[in-house]
Design a protein around this motif. Structure first.
Motif, short mmCIF file in Angstrom:
data_model
loop_
_atom_site.label_atom_id
_atom_site.label_comp_id
_atom_site.label_asym_id
_atom_site.label_seq_id
_atom_site.Cartn_x
_atom_site.Cartn_y
_atom_site.Cartn_z
N GLY A 27 11.23 -5.74 -18.65
CA GLY A 27 11.70 -6.90 -19.40
C GLY A 27 11.05 -8.21 -19.01
N ALA A 28 10.20 -8.19 -17.98
CA ALA A 28 9.63 -9.44 -17.48
C ALA A 28 8.28 -9.78 -18.11
CB ALA A 28 9.48 -9.37 -15.96
N ASP A 61 0.97 -6.46 -9.49
CA ASP A 61 2.43 -6.37 -9.62
C ASP A 61 2.82 -5.92 -11.02
OD1 ASP A 61 5.19 -7.29 -8.35
OD2 ASP A 61 5.13 -8.09 -10.39
N GLN A 64 7.75 -13.40 -19.64
CA GLN A 64 7.78 -14.41 -18.58
C GLN A 64 6.50 -14.35 -17.74
OE1 GLN A 64 11.59 -14.95 -16.65
NE2 GLN A 64 10.64 -14.97 -14.63
N ARG A 65 6.05 -13.13 -17.44
CA ARG A 65 4.82 -12.98 -16.67
C ARG A 65 3.63 -13.56 -17.43
NH1 ARG A 65 3.40 -9.98 -12.34
NH2 ARG A 65 5.44 -10.72 -11.68
N LEU A 123 -0.77 -10.80 -8.90
CA LEU A 123 0.18 -10.72 -10.01
C LEU A 123 -0.19 -9.61 -10.98
CD1 LEU A 123 0.83 -14.44 -11.03
CD2 LEU A 123 2.36 -12.93 -9.77
N MET A 173 4.93 -2.77 -10.23
CA MET A 173 6.28 -3.10 -9.77
C MET A 173 7.12 -3.84 -10.81
SD MET A 173 6.44 -1.99 -6.65
CE MET A 173 5.13 -1.07 -5.81
N MET A 174 6.49 -4.59 -11.66
CA MET A 174 7.21 -5.52 -12.53
C MET A 174 8.21 -4.80 -13.42
SD MET A 174 5.56 -8.29 -15.15
CE MET A 174 5.57 -7.20 -16.59
N PRO A 175 9.43 -5.31 -13.52
CA PRO A 175 10.37 -4.72 -14.48
C PRO A 175 9.86 -4.92 -15.91
CG PRO A 175 11.40 -6.54 -13.24
CD PRO A 175 10.01 -6.42 -12.74
N GLU A 197 3.66 -16.14 -19.33
CA GLU A 197 3.69 -17.60 -19.09
C GLU A 197 3.15 -17.93 -17.70
OE1 GLU A 197 5.06 -20.10 -21.03
OE2 GLU A 197 6.31 -19.06 -22.51
N GLU A 198 3.53 -17.12 -16.72
CA GLU A 198 3.07 -17.37 -15.35
C GLU A 198 1.56 -17.21 -15.25
OE1 GLU A 198 7.28 -15.88 -13.28
OE2 GLU A 198 5.48 -14.66 -13.07
N MET A 199 1.04 -16.15 -15.88
CA MET A 199 -0.41 -15.93 -15.83
C MET A 199 -1.15 -17.07 -16.52
SD MET A 199 -0.98 -13.27 -14.03
CE MET A 199 -2.70 -12.85 -14.38
#
Lengths: 492, 492
Positions: free
Chosen positions: A35-36, A27, A39-40, A24, A31-33, A42-44
């Protein structure tokens, strides 16, 4: 299932989840847009929460207690050593403190970037004070009555101590300073490369260099990113690179550097995959692999001869007379403010001052508010140059803003180890230069894989180097290498 | 913290971890090096294990029991409805059965691919029997005394039943067959496009079409993959596309299709992020968005006029007389074996036969060994063509090999819903065609976002469509749309 089997099964999933977290991170940088980002975050946080819970799971302690190590082989014992160290470390830090550190350092990096852009250290000082305070608290929890800085070092370079590094660095400093002065005072100064080099050709050359140094594209890939890095382990080790229009060496040498990190990970015994032995053993040993690829091999007279041919074929006339002159250009020594752009002579001087300053910050001998003055005074003393602005001074590196104290010295440790490894490799591969001169690194990289990389985390970091070299590591081989190389190039 | 807050905090991390799992799936299809497949399998197993444990965590049941729903608003109630359904579903399937299903379906997909390549159904039959048996076991655990196929449908389209779909599909079939025969027997047949279309231009056009249909590149990206798909939710929704050298429509329309899926995910109320309402509510509703983008809007006379201009500008003379002829070419009806390549008239006939066959497989009315004969007989009856080889027959789709029974009918349900949505949209946006003719989809896609997409999982699937349309969904609007469109194109 024995306790050992249960523990290994638990650890296997933890390693797999840690691999996901790393992927991640890759990414995010490639690669990650845009605007993300939130959200990323929160995922991390979610996966780090899972990892922390698994690493401090009381069953890990129970299993460790229940295992009788007497009948175990060296590999099993090494796995237990890693798991026990991580478990004790993770269990010692109160969850509240860990969460507060995560929270503060996620904000402080942004504050640092803002302060650096605004050339405003005062805006950054309060958050840095908070980070230093929390890291001291964390180190206290880890160290008990021991040294705070040593506890921090342990995260990156198990077995290293502040006192040991001080001895090592004290031996390096005077000879590096003397070499620097001799080189800068020499009559002959190599030319800089000039011109403009199109990106597609730079990336093609980077891929060719990665291949030449043994990178396995079947188990990895190269992408562009703002900062070059290597990510992953085992069968999925990815690297990034960057290009600079007027400096073709930036892309070539950052790629060879990251290829060194990647080949270490790709070279580890596949039987160690998804165990604590399945990654490079420490930052210092990792850096020894990237540095020996980049410098001792990649910037050698022999290999730069090959590179000169390849770049001439790709770009046409480089405006440089011949391969000898090109060797000087590649290795040109120039004073500069920025660590990441430093040549081999200056690089360790950057590290040595950071080591002294961060130790003083952690011991309390230096206040955060006094850091710029201390930095600038030391820089003038070691480099002979007055720092013109904070972004060229103590705001240049991200490390301290995110709490990475004890991280910087591993860069120089890596250089010292690379010096030792080159010495041993030259004995083991007598025709090394003849091979490098035609772009063949097989014997050199094969020697590293066979004698160091494949063992992963089996031995402690310093023992990993000693085992590969057949002698105890010291600063002498690095200094001899640097002195011989640069006295040769500068005719002094 | 109340039980509701605790449950939502738990769910939030579960959603974040599920998002990570989805992102890994994307990486696997787009970026992952070939040699990393086995390691990725371990990583996926580890995170799926974490997700299963979280979803069946007994505390979820305790929280659900402790919550008094009387004071909750509709949003909170909808969240609880989703969580309760998932918890009950996940808790009903014995862990041993779930693990066995995961194990068997991870192998069976490979067996299917081999059998398809070898045109050897007999080699695949034993593993398909095993999959059918395990899916029946799973459905029994879920359904209690209820219908097995209904329990399977529930995974993809909550609220749908086999009996309800049978009624719907029975109403579709005769009119689709009649339309098909009329169209194929017409004197006028549109021309096929001919030529070769370079990949870079196709990808440029695909990006332009995604943009034209409202895809937010700040929260997504487009990459190439073997199969086009959409992945992710909220602020990170990525799509893939593919190109075919001699068929420029494949890339354009698969991109518009995936853009429909993506805009649904991107259009959901950000307040629903990381809750069970933060994704599209069902496969059928999802497919309604991709299909209305692709067909009702993208293949309309109005929009194809704009596309004709853009493709002529990009590729030069297409060898097609004018925009009217181009409209016929884009919508050309031709019998064919392969579902994924089918035109709008044939597509649902492919689904209807799969629905009947898979229901018979699950009820036990059809043995796996008899599937090829049953398939071929039905295909000849519905399509008037003899199947020439298994890869053009019952081995063409991956779905059954991985246990996706009850999935196929959601494709046609999506088409039926798209028909209803177009009817409602035409009333709400009177000058729709004038806008589409200049490539402006703002009003159309805005109407979908405002009336359907933003609600995410708030309402049950069928209610989601009914709310958007203002009437109960039925097959009639789709049939009227298809009959009017194709009778017009074919002059019948």
């Amino acid at each position: 299932m024995t306790a050992f089997d249960d523990l290994m099964a638990h650890q296997r999933d933890t390693e797999a989840l840690a691999g996901i977290s790393g992927r991640l991170g890759w990414d995010q940088e490639t690669m990650m847009p845009r605007g993300a980002a939130e959200q990323r975050g929160e995922e991390m946080a979610a996966i780090e929460g899972v990892l922390h819970a698994r690493r401090t799971d009381p069953r890990v302690g129970d299993w460790l207690d229940a295992i009788d190590p007497s009948g175990l082989d060296a590999v099993a014992k090494a796995k237990l050593r890693h798991i026990r160290r991580d478990f004790e470390r993770n269990s010692k830090v109160p969850a509240k403190l860990a969460a507060e550190l995560a929270r503060v350092t996620s904000v402080s990096q942004g504050k640092w970037a803002e302060a650096r852009a605004a050339e405003d250290f005062a805006a950054f000082a309060p958050v840095l004070e908070r980070v230093v305070g929390l890291k001291r608290e964390e180190a206290s929890a880890l160290a008990g009555n021991g040294d705070l800085y040593d506890a921090m070092l342990d995260d990156y370079e198990p077995g290293a101590t502040g006192a040991g590094l001080e001895t090592l660095f004290s031996a390096l400093r005077p000879r590096l300073v003397a070499l620097r002065e001799a080189v800068l005072g020499a009559d002959h100064q190599p030319a800089q490369i000039e011109g403009s080099f199109e990106e597609a050709a730079q990336l093609q050359l980077a891929r060719e260099m990665a291949q030449a140094f043994g990178y396995d594209f079947n188990r990895g890939r190269i992408d562009k990113a703002v900062h070059p890095f290597c990510s992953g382990s085992g069968a999925d080790v990815r690297i990034t690179t960057r290009t600079a229009l007027t400096d073709p060496f930036s892309c070539v040498y950052s790629t060879i550097h990251e290829t060194g990190h990647a080949c270490y990970e790709q070279g580890i015994d596949p039987d160690f995959a998804l165990t604590p032995l399945g990654q490079g053993v420490s930052l210092g040993v990792h850096e020894s692999q990237s540095r020996i690829f980049e410098n001792q091999l990649g910037r050698s007279r022999a290999f730069t001869g090959h590179l000169f041919d390849r770049m001439t074929a790709l770009y046409g006339d480089l405006g440089i007379a011949d391969a000898d002159a090109f060797y000087g250009t590649v290795n040109r020594v120039a004073p500069g403010y920025i660590r990441t752009e430093a040549d081999e002579v200056h690089y360790n001087l950057h590290i040595l001052m950071r080591f002294d300053l961060e130790r003083a910050l952690i011991s309390g001998g230096l206040e955060v508010a006094d850091l710029p003055d201390a930095w600038n005074a030391r820089f003038q003393k070691d480099f002979g140059v007055v720092v013109d602005k904070p972004s060229n001074g103590c705001l240049q590196d991200v490390h301290w803003s995110v709490g990475l104290f004890g991280y910087f010295p591993t860069y120089t440790l890596g250089n010292v180890y690379a010096g030792c490894l080159l010495k041993a490799m030259q004995t083991a591969v007598p025709d090394l230069d003849a091979q490098l001169a035609v772009g063949d690194t097989t014997a050199a990289t094969g020697w590293l894989r066979e004698n160091l990389q494949r063992f992963g985390g089996l031995r402690e970091p310093r023992d990993t180097i000693a085992h590969a070299c057949g002698f105890e590591p010291s600063e002498e081989p690095l200094l001899e290498y640097l002195e011989a190389k640069f006295r040769g190039i500068y005719g002094i």
